[in-house]
Design a protein around this motif. Structure first.
Motif, mmCIF file in Angstrom:
data_model
loop_
_atom_site.group_PDB
_atom_site.id
_atom_site.type_symbol
_atom_site.label_atom_id
_atom_site.label_comp_id
_atom_site.label_asym_id
_atom_site.label_seq_id
_atom_site.Cartn_x
_atom_site.Cartn_y
_atom_site.Cartn_z
ATOM 1 N N ASP A 40 -10.035 1.103 10.444
ATOM 2 C CA ASP A 40 -11.199 1.872 10.900
ATOM 3 C C ASP A 40 -11.537 1.456 12.326
ATOM 4 O O ASP A 40 -11.956 0.330 12.568
ATOM 5 N N LEU A 41 -11.362 2.384 13.276
ATOM 6 C CA LEU A 41 -11.639 2.077 14.685
ATOM 7 C C LEU A 41 -13.115 2.256 15.028
ATOM 8 O O LEU A 41 -13.528 1.969 16.157
ATOM 9 N N GLY A 42 -13.913 2.746 14.057
ATOM 10 C CA GLY A 42 -15.356 2.872 14.272
ATOM 11 C C GLY A 42 -15.764 4.214 14.852
ATOM 12 O O GLY A 42 -15.140 5.240 14.574
ATOM 13 N N VAL A 43 -16.829 4.192 15.668
ATOM 14 C CA VAL A 43 -17.362 5.429 16.252
ATOM 15 C C VAL A 43 -17.113 5.434 17.756
ATOM 16 O O VAL A 43 -16.754 4.409 18.339
ATOM 17 N N ASP A 44 -17.293 6.624 18.377
ATOM 18 C CA ASP A 44 -17.151 6.750 19.830
ATOM 19 C C ASP A 44 -15.773 6.250 20.283
ATOM 20 O O ASP A 44 -15.657 5.482 21.241
ATOM 21 N N VAL A 45 -14.732 6.692 19.562
ATOM 22 C CA VAL A 45 -13.373 6.203 19.826
ATOM 23 C C VAL A 45 -12.654 7.144 20.806
ATOM 24 O O VAL A 45 -12.486 8.327 20.531
ATOM 25 N N ALA A 46 -12.230 6.588 21.926
ATOM 26 C CA ALA A 46 -11.543 7.379 22.955
ATOM 27 C C ALA A 46 -10.136 7.757 22.500
ATOM 28 O O ALA A 46 -9.520 7.031 21.719
ATOM 29 N N PRO A 47 -9.618 8.894 22.995
ATOM 30 C CA PRO A 47 -8.250 9.295 22.655
ATOM 31 C C PRO A 47 -7.236 8.175 22.900
ATOM 32 O O PRO A 47 -6.325 7.961 22.098
ATOM 33 N N GLU A 48 -7.423 7.424 23.999
ATOM 34 C CA GLU A 48 -6.478 6.356 24.350
ATOM 35 C C GLU A 48 -6.419 5.267 23.278
ATOM 36 O O GLU A 48 -5.379 4.634 23.079
ATOM 37 N N ALA A 49 -7.559 5.062 22.600
ATOM 38 C CA ALA A 49 -7.597 4.019 21.568
ATOM 39 C C ALA A 49 -6.751 4.429 20.362
ATOM 40 O O ALA A 49 -6.052 3.599 19.769
ATOM 41 N N PRO A 58 0.853 -1.195 0.000
ATOM 42 C CA PRO A 58 0.000 0.000 0.000
ATOM 43 C C PRO A 58 0.888 1.244 0.000
ATOM 44 O O PRO A 58 2.048 1.177 0.414
ATOM 45 N N VAL A 59 0.355 2.368 -0.474
ATOM 46 C CA VAL A 59 1.171 3.589 -0.552
ATOM 47 C C VAL A 59 1.420 4.186 0.835
ATOM 48 O O VAL A 59 2.293 5.021 1.020
ATOM 49 N N GLY A 60 0.640 3.737 1.820
ATOM 50 C CA GLY A 60 0.814 4.240 3.171
ATOM 51 C C GLY A 60 -0.259 3.659 4.067
ATOM 52 O O GLY A 60 -1.120 2.899 3.613
ATOM 53 N N LYS A 61 -0.193 4.018 5.356
ATOM 54 C CA LYS A 61 -1.138 3.447 6.318
ATOM 55 C C LYS A 61 -1.753 4.557 7.161
ATOM 56 O O LYS A 61 -1.045 5.467 7.614
ATOM 57 N N ALA A 62 -3.078 4.455 7.352
ATOM 58 C CA ALA A 62 -3.795 5.453 8.141
ATOM 59 C C ALA A 62 -4.739 4.756 9.106
ATOM 60 O O ALA A 62 -5.139 3.603 8.894
ATOM 61 N N VAL A 63 -5.098 5.464 10.174
ATOM 62 C CA VAL A 63 -6.127 4.992 11.086
ATOM 63 C C VAL A 63 -7.215 6.069 11.128
ATOM 64 O O VAL A 63 -6.916 7.264 11.064
ATOM 65 N N ILE A 64 -8.478 5.628 11.179
ATOM 66 C CA ILE A 64 -9.585 6.587 11.147
ATOM 67 C C ILE A 64 -10.607 6.217 12.205
ATOM 68 O O ILE A 64 -10.764 5.041 12.555
ATOM 69 N N GLY A 65 -11.303 7.219 12.731
ATOM 70 C CA GLY A 65 -12.384 6.959 13.671
ATOM 71 C C GLY A 65 -13.157 8.230 13.960
ATOM 72 O O GLY A 65 -12.663 9.340 13.755
ATOM 73 N N THR A 66 -14.405 8.047 14.403
ATOM 74 C CA THR A 66 -15.207 9.167 14.897
ATOM 75 C C THR A 66 -14.923 9.289 16.391
ATOM 76 O O THR A 66 -14.894 8.284 17.108
ATOM 77 N N VAL A 67 -14.693 10.502 16.854
ATOM 78 C CA VAL A 67 -14.184 10.711 18.216
ATOM 79 C C VAL A 67 -15.198 10.322 19.292
ATOM 80 O O VAL A 67 -16.393 10.155 19.025
ATOM 81 N N LEU A 119 -17.145 7.271 4.227
ATOM 82 C CA LEU A 119 -16.837 7.802 2.899
ATOM 83 C C LEU A 119 -15.352 8.133 2.777
ATOM 84 O O LEU A 119 -14.710 7.794 1.778
ATOM 85 N N VAL A 120 -14.816 8.787 3.801
ATOM 86 C CA VAL A 120 -13.392 9.148 3.775
ATOM 87 C C VAL A 120 -12.544 7.878 3.718
ATOM 88 O O VAL A 120 -11.587 7.789 2.939
ATOM 89 N N ARG A 121 -12.917 6.880 4.527
ATOM 90 C CA ARG A 121 -12.145 5.624 4.519
ATOM 91 C C ARG A 121 -12.128 5.011 3.113
ATOM 92 O O ARG A 121 -11.090 4.607 2.611
ATOM 93 N N MET A 122 -13.303 4.961 2.482
ATOM 94 C CA MET A 122 -13.381 4.362 1.145
ATOM 95 C C MET A 122 -12.566 5.159 0.123
ATOM 96 O O MET A 122 -11.919 4.581 -0.748
ATOM 97 N N MET A 123 -12.604 6.493 0.255
ATOM 98 C CA MET A 123 -11.843 7.318 -0.683
ATOM 99 C C MET A 123 -10.342 7.157 -0.465
ATOM 100 O O MET A 123 -9.560 7.143 -1.421
ATOM 101 N N LEU A 124 -9.920 7.035 0.798
ATOM 102 C CA LEU A 124 -8.498 6.797 1.089
ATOM 103 C C LEU A 124 -8.065 5.458 0.499
ATOM 104 O O LEU A 124 -6.999 5.352 -0.113
ATOM 105 N N ASP A 139 -12.993 19.631 3.739
ATOM 106 C CA ASP A 139 -14.434 19.683 3.980
ATOM 107 C C ASP A 139 -15.224 18.628 3.219
ATOM 108 O O ASP A 139 -16.448 18.616 3.280
ATOM 109 N N ASP A 140 -14.532 17.743 2.489
ATOM 110 C CA ASP A 140 -15.257 16.620 1.896
ATOM 111 C C ASP A 140 -14.314 15.440 1.681
ATOM 112 O O ASP A 140 -13.095 15.575 1.775
ATOM 113 N N ALA A 141 -14.910 14.286 1.400
ATOM 114 C CA ALA A 141 -14.148 13.034 1.348
ATOM 115 C C ALA A 141 -13.136 13.012 0.202
ATOM 116 O O ALA A 141 -12.028 12.511 0.356
#
Length: 212
Positions: A121-130, A87-96, A107-112, A197-199
């Motif tokens: 994708d860590l999902g939703v309601d993700v704590a800072p510690e996660a 892969p060209v790189g690695k990212a982690v995503i989540g709703t805070v 949408l952002v995950r799919m576009m990435l 401001d968009d995916a």
């Protein structure tokens, strides 16, 4: 039209049931999986992303196109792994933490992923510690994407960035932020590296970060 153009067209139209057999046909004809991905599937999502940025396409169209692309990439994943395609790189995503919204994040995950970026994708309601734990356990992670869709959960973006700082990990990753109430001024205030401001714009920004 070539087979790759057929694949791109089917993805843009969100025709998942057309994409799978077309991708399978390309595989059966001995086409390089990397070529199928980079010249068939990925450009289709870039086109949709550009149309979205110009308000010529909307969230439902983005979602069906992304799902159609995912159907094609599922067929390619084992072949790309065999080839050792990185892969060209690695990212982690989540709703805070405190926020249960996920359409924008998805949408952002799919576009990435459409840019060839591996995304956890860590999902939703993700704590800072996660987020901190993930970055600590995955030193190859280069981007942290934080989403907030409520003004009441926006402060958690700042909390997460501070948690990365406190853990000594802030300089190891670039932090991208977004969501309906989030602004460039807020991103600057909390010390984020990138706001979009968009995916489609998010995917382009992530690609630019990884290329830099």
């Amino acid at each position: 039209m070539s087979l790759l153009e057929d694949i791109s067209s089917a993805v843009q139209r969100g025709k998942r049931k057309e994409v799978k057999p077309l991708v399978q046909q390309a595989i059966d004809e001995g086409m390089d999986p990397v070529v199928i991905l980079n010249e068939g599937l990925v450009p289709a999502m870039s086109i949709i992303g550009d149309r979205f940025s110009r308000n010529e396409a909307f969230v439902p169209e983005m979602l069906v196109a992304a799902r159609a692309m995912a159907a094609g990439t599922e067929l390619l994943k084992p072949l790309l792994a065999e080839e050792g395609a990185e892969p060209v790189g690695k990212a982690v995503i989540g709703t805070v933490k405190g926020d249960m919204h996920d359409i924008g994040k998805n949408l952002v995950r799919m576009m990435l992923e459409g840019k060839g970026i591996e995304v956890e994708d860590l999902g939703v309601d993700v704590a800072p510690e996660a987020f901190v734990a993930y970055v600590r356990e995955h030193p190859d992670c280069q981007i942290v994407c934080l989403s907030a869709l409520l003004t009441t959960t926006m402060p958690m973006i700042g909390e997460t960035i501070k948690a990365l700082e406190d853990a000594g990990l802030r300089d190891k990753v670039k932090v991208m932020v977004g969501g309906a109430p989030v602004t460039q001024a807020f991103a600057d205030e909390v010390g984020a590296d990138s706001y979009t401001d968009d995916a489609g714009a998010a995917a382009n920004a992530a690609a630019a970060i990884l290329a830099a």
